[in-house]
Motif scaffolding. Structure first.
Motif, PDB file in Angstrom:
ATOM      1  N   GLU A 157      44.962  12.845 -15.713  1.00  0.00           N
ATOM      2  CA  GLU A 157      43.583  13.212 -16.022  1.00  0.00           C
ATOM      3  C   GLU A 157      43.324  14.642 -15.577  1.00  0.00           C
ATOM      4  OE1 GLU A 157      41.980   8.660 -15.089  1.00  0.00           O
ATOM      5  OE2 GLU A 157      41.292  10.361 -13.878  1.00  0.00           O
ATOM      6  N   LEU A 158      42.713  15.436 -16.449  1.00  0.00           N
ATOM      7  CA  LEU A 158      42.337  16.817 -16.138  1.00  0.00           C
ATOM      8  C   LEU A 158      40.830  16.939 -16.298  1.00  0.00           C
ATOM      9  CD1 LEU A 158      45.214  18.676 -18.015  1.00  0.00           C
ATOM     10  CD2 LEU A 158      45.059  18.184 -15.567  1.00  0.00           C
ATOM     11  N   TYR A 159      40.152  17.361 -15.231  1.00  0.00           N
ATOM     12  CA  TYR A 159      38.691  17.315 -15.180  1.00  0.00           C
ATOM     13  C   TYR A 159      38.045  18.649 -15.543  1.00  0.00           C
ATOM     14  CZ  TYR A 159      38.655  12.652 -13.190  1.00  0.00           C
ATOM     15  OH  TYR A 159      38.793  11.303 -13.012  1.00  0.00           O
ATOM     16  N   TYR A 160      37.047  18.553 -16.406  1.00  0.00           N
ATOM     17  CA  TYR A 160      36.173  19.690 -16.719  1.00  0.00           C
ATOM     18  C   TYR A 160      35.028  19.741 -15.719  1.00  0.00           C
ATOM     19  CZ  TYR A 160      32.877  22.601 -19.369  1.00  0.00           C
ATOM     20  OH  TYR A 160      31.998  23.581 -19.765  1.00  0.00           O
ATOM     21  N   ASN A 161      34.478  18.575 -15.417  1.00  0.00           N
ATOM     22  CA  ASN A 161      33.506  18.422 -14.341  1.00  0.00           C
ATOM     23  C   ASN A 161      33.574  16.979 -13.874  1.00  0.00           C
ATOM     24  OD1 ASN A 161      31.893  16.859 -16.150  1.00  0.00           O
ATOM     25  ND2 ASN A 161      30.845  18.711 -16.870  1.00  0.00           N
ATOM     26  N   LEU A 162      32.650  16.588 -13.016  1.00  0.00           N
ATOM     27  CA  LEU A 162      32.709  15.248 -12.433  1.00  0.00           C
ATOM     28  C   LEU A 162      32.712  14.146 -13.474  1.00  0.00           C
ATOM     29  CD1 LEU A 162      32.582  13.450  -9.898  1.00  0.00           C
ATOM     30  CD2 LEU A 162      30.081  13.603 -10.010  1.00  0.00           C
ATOM     31  N   LYS A 220      35.784  19.586  -5.428  1.00  0.00           N
ATOM     32  CA  LYS A 220      35.502  19.067  -6.751  1.00  0.00           C
ATOM     33  C   LYS A 220      36.812  18.609  -7.380  1.00  0.00           C
ATOM     34  CE  LYS A 220      31.397  21.900  -7.636  1.00  0.00           C
ATOM     35  NZ  LYS A 220      30.742  22.895  -8.544  1.00  0.00           N
ATOM     36  N   LYS A 221      36.805  17.408  -7.927  1.00  0.00           N
ATOM     37  CA  LYS A 221      38.022  16.834  -8.500  1.00  0.00           C
ATOM     38  C   LYS A 221      38.429  17.581  -9.760  1.00  0.00           C
ATOM     39  CE  LYS A 221      39.945  12.256  -9.511  1.00  0.00           C
ATOM     40  NZ  LYS A 221      39.601  10.809  -9.660  1.00  0.00           N
ATOM     41  N   ILE A 222      39.677  18.018  -9.812  1.00  0.00           N
ATOM     42  CA  ILE A 222      40.173  18.718 -10.990  1.00  0.00           C
ATOM     43  C   ILE A 222      41.311  17.973 -11.681  1.00  0.00           C
ATOM     44  CG2 ILE A 222      39.485  20.977 -10.092  1.00  0.00           C
ATOM     45  CD1 ILE A 222      42.504  21.484  -9.559  1.00  0.00           C
ATOM     46  N   GLY A 223      41.881  16.983 -11.021  1.00  0.00           N
ATOM     47  CA  GLY A 223      42.989  16.281 -11.661  1.00  0.00           C
ATOM     48  C   GLY A 223      43.381  15.013 -10.944  1.00  0.00           C
ATOM     49  N   TYR A 224      44.068  14.165 -11.692  1.00  0.00           N
ATOM     50  CA  TYR A 224      44.535  12.882 -11.155  1.00  0.00           C
ATOM     51  C   TYR A 224      45.820  12.501 -11.875  1.00  0.00           C
ATOM     52  CZ  TYR A 224      44.767   7.810 -10.420  1.00  0.00           C
ATOM     53  OH  TYR A 224      45.183   6.542 -10.106  1.00  0.00           O
ATOM     54  N   ILE A 283      51.659  20.621 -16.352  1.00  0.00           N
ATOM     55  CA  ILE A 283      50.404  20.073 -15.817  1.00  0.00           C
ATOM     56  C   ILE A 283      50.470  19.980 -14.294  1.00  0.00           C
ATOM     57  CG2 ILE A 283      48.965  18.004 -15.696  1.00  0.00           C
ATOM     58  CD1 ILE A 283      49.630  17.440 -18.596  1.00  0.00           C
ATOM     59  N   TYR A 284      51.576  19.474 -13.785  1.00  0.00           N
ATOM     60  CA  TYR A 284      51.674  19.272 -12.338  1.00  0.00           C
ATOM     61  C   TYR A 284      51.682  20.605 -11.595  1.00  0.00           C
ATOM     62  CZ  TYR A 284      52.710  16.533  -8.177  1.00  0.00           C
ATOM     63  OH  TYR A 284      52.636  15.926  -6.951  1.00  0.00           O
ATOM     64  N   ALA A 285      52.340  21.603 -12.186  1.00  0.00           N
ATOM     65  CA  ALA A 285      52.341  22.940 -11.576  1.00  0.00           C
ATOM     66  C   ALA A 285      50.929  23.521 -11.587  1.00  0.00           C
ATOM     67  CB  ALA A 285      53.300  23.851 -12.328  1.00  0.00           C
ATOM     68  N   TYR A 286      50.221  23.364 -12.700  1.00  0.00           N
ATOM     69  CA  TYR A 286      48.838  23.859 -12.798  1.00  0.00           C
ATOM     70  C   TYR A 286      47.953  23.214 -11.740  1.00  0.00           C
ATOM     71  CZ  TYR A 286      44.000  23.500 -14.339  1.00  0.00           C
ATOM     72  OH  TYR A 286      42.625  23.476 -14.364  1.00  0.00           O
ATOM     73  N   THR A 323      43.490  23.679 -22.120  1.00  0.00           N
ATOM     74  CA  THR A 323      44.026  22.440 -21.561  1.00  0.00           C
ATOM     75  C   THR A 323      44.951  21.732 -22.539  1.00  0.00           C
ATOM     76  OG1 THR A 323      42.010  22.205 -20.235  1.00  0.00           O
ATOM     77  CG2 THR A 323      43.405  20.260 -20.465  1.00  0.00           C
ATOM     78  N   LEU A 324      44.560  21.648 -23.789  1.00  0.00           N
ATOM     79  CA  LEU A 324      45.409  21.025 -24.797  1.00  0.00           C
ATOM     80  C   LEU A 324      46.704  21.801 -24.993  1.00  0.00           C
ATOM     81  CD1 LEU A 324      42.708  20.091 -27.456  1.00  0.00           C
ATOM     82  CD2 LEU A 324      44.046  18.474 -26.089  1.00  0.00           C
ATOM     83  N   GLY A 325      46.602  23.123 -25.039  1.00  0.00           N
ATOM     84  CA  GLY A 325      47.783  23.948 -25.225  1.00  0.00           C
ATOM     85  C   GLY A 325      48.789  23.775 -24.103  1.00  0.00           C
ATOM     86  N   MET A 326      48.286  23.780 -22.857  1.00  0.00           N
ATOM     87  CA  MET A 326      49.170  23.612 -21.708  1.00  0.00           C
ATOM     88  C   MET A 326      49.757  22.206 -21.664  1.00  0.00           C
ATOM     89  SD  MET A 326      48.089  23.525 -17.691  1.00  0.00           S
ATOM     90  CE  MET A 326      47.021  22.119 -18.053  1.00  0.00           C
ATOM     91  N   SER A 327      48.940  21.193 -21.876  1.00  0.00           N
ATOM     92  CA  SER A 327      49.361  19.812 -21.688  1.00  0.00           C
ATOM     93  C   SER A 327      50.320  19.322 -22.751  1.00  0.00           C
ATOM     94  CB  SER A 327      48.134  18.901 -21.653  1.00  0.00           C
ATOM     95  OG  SER A 327      47.246  19.290 -20.628  1.00  0.00           O
ATOM     96  N   LEU A 328      50.152  19.803 -23.978  1.00  0.00           N
ATOM     97  CA  LEU A 328      50.988  19.349 -25.097  1.00  0.00           C
ATOM     98  C   LEU A 328      51.944  20.423 -25.589  1.00  0.00           C
ATOM     99  CD1 LEU A 328      48.249  17.423 -27.126  1.00  0.00           C
ATOM    100  CD2 LEU A 328      49.904  16.480 -25.513  1.00  0.00           C
ATOM    101  N   GLU A 329      51.963  21.555 -24.896  1.00  0.00           N
ATOM    102  CA  GLU A 329      52.823  22.687 -25.248  1.00  0.00           C
ATOM    103  C   GLU A 329      52.563  23.119 -26.691  1.00  0.00           C
ATOM    104  OE1 GLU A 329      57.414  24.059 -24.218  1.00  0.00           O
ATOM    105  OE2 GLU A 329      56.913  21.924 -24.332  1.00  0.00           O
TER     106      GLU A 329
END
Length: 268
Positions: free
Chosen positions: A58-63, A185-189, A153-156, A110-116
């Protein structure tokens, strides 16, 4: 529970099957599950010691708003945008404004990074995602043949976070999760799955269970049948059964004596 260190998990599963023991668990072997391939992440390979996968990212834009990546039943990547500000206090989905979609710039990045994906493909994917949600009811999903670029994603997340919380899942201690925060603030999970199973046998109507994970965690328990309230199993008897199971599985027999089983009538 005890950590016995590195083990040959696949060998233990094979020996359990040959011994006629029962095996159960959601991810006895990872190659049979629809999970995200993690690629090569050195820190995680050291942490989990053996093969592992991610069940969701999960990649967070906001809460209230985040993108989730996981595999569906067809082994495609399922990308879902959630926006819980489009739910009322009772949990019902409502077509609230402003739009459920984050800024295009965040989505494209986010889409570009996550799905290359390159810029053009990211724009096309976002367009399709928006087309799938004409009413903007709080969440929208789109399946794709693109693979998740987990190392990216994990590096980001590691580079962007100021705090990371790792450990057993809050609701299930046998699963593992990483939570990433920036300025609280949560940014990822990320939720991880490692090979695990419970190996069982029946002895004198009692079910002896050994939970085994590929990381070397071992837990023992005994399930007694109905009507056993007030009955006890002599310690030497149940430890003898577990020692025999450990020997058949190729586990260090001496570890049985290091594991305490808390007893109350009919519950182990």
């Amino acid at each position: 529970m005890v950590d016995i260190g590195p083990i040959d998990y696949n060998s233990i599963v094979t020996k359990a099957e040959k011994a006629g023991y029962d095996l159960n668990g959601p991810y006895t072997r990872l190659d049979e599950a629809n999970l995200i391939e993690p690629g090569n992440v050195e820190s995680l390979e050291k942490r989990f010691k053996i093969d592992y996968r991610a069940s969701r990212v999960e990649l967070y834009y906001n809460l209230n708003t985040y993108l989730e990546f996981k595999k569906d039943e067809n082994k495609q990547t399922l990308v879902t945008l959630y926006n819980y500000s489009h739910h009322n206090d009772a949990g019902a989905i409502t077509p609230q404004m402003p739009s459920m979609f984050p800024d295009d710039s965040w989505m494209l990045k986010t889409l570009g990074m996550s799905l290359e994906l390159n810029e053009t493909d990211s724009e096309e994917f976002l367009k399709k995602l928006k087309t799938e949600a004409p009413d903007q009811k709080g969440f929208v999903s789109l399946a794709t043949n693109e693979n998740v670029d987990f190392p990216a994603i994990y590096a980001y997340l590691n580079q962007s976070s100021t705090k990371t919380v790792t450990g057993p899942d809050t609701w299930n201690e046998d699963k593992y999760e990483d939570k990433f925060y920036r300025n609280n603030k949560k940014i990822g999970y990320v939720r991880f799955v490692i090979p695990e199973t419970t190996i069982s046998r029946i002895h004198n109507s009692n079910k002896y269970n050994i939970y085994v994970s590929s990381s070397g965690l071992i837990r023992l328990n005994i399930a007694m049948p109905a009507g056993s309230a007030g009955k006890e199993i002599p310690e030497e008897e149940y430890r003898t059964v577990f020692r025999e199971m450990f020997e058949n599985l190729g586990l260090p027999v001496e570890k049985v004596d290091e594991i305490e089983l808390n007893y109350s009538p009919s519950i182990w």
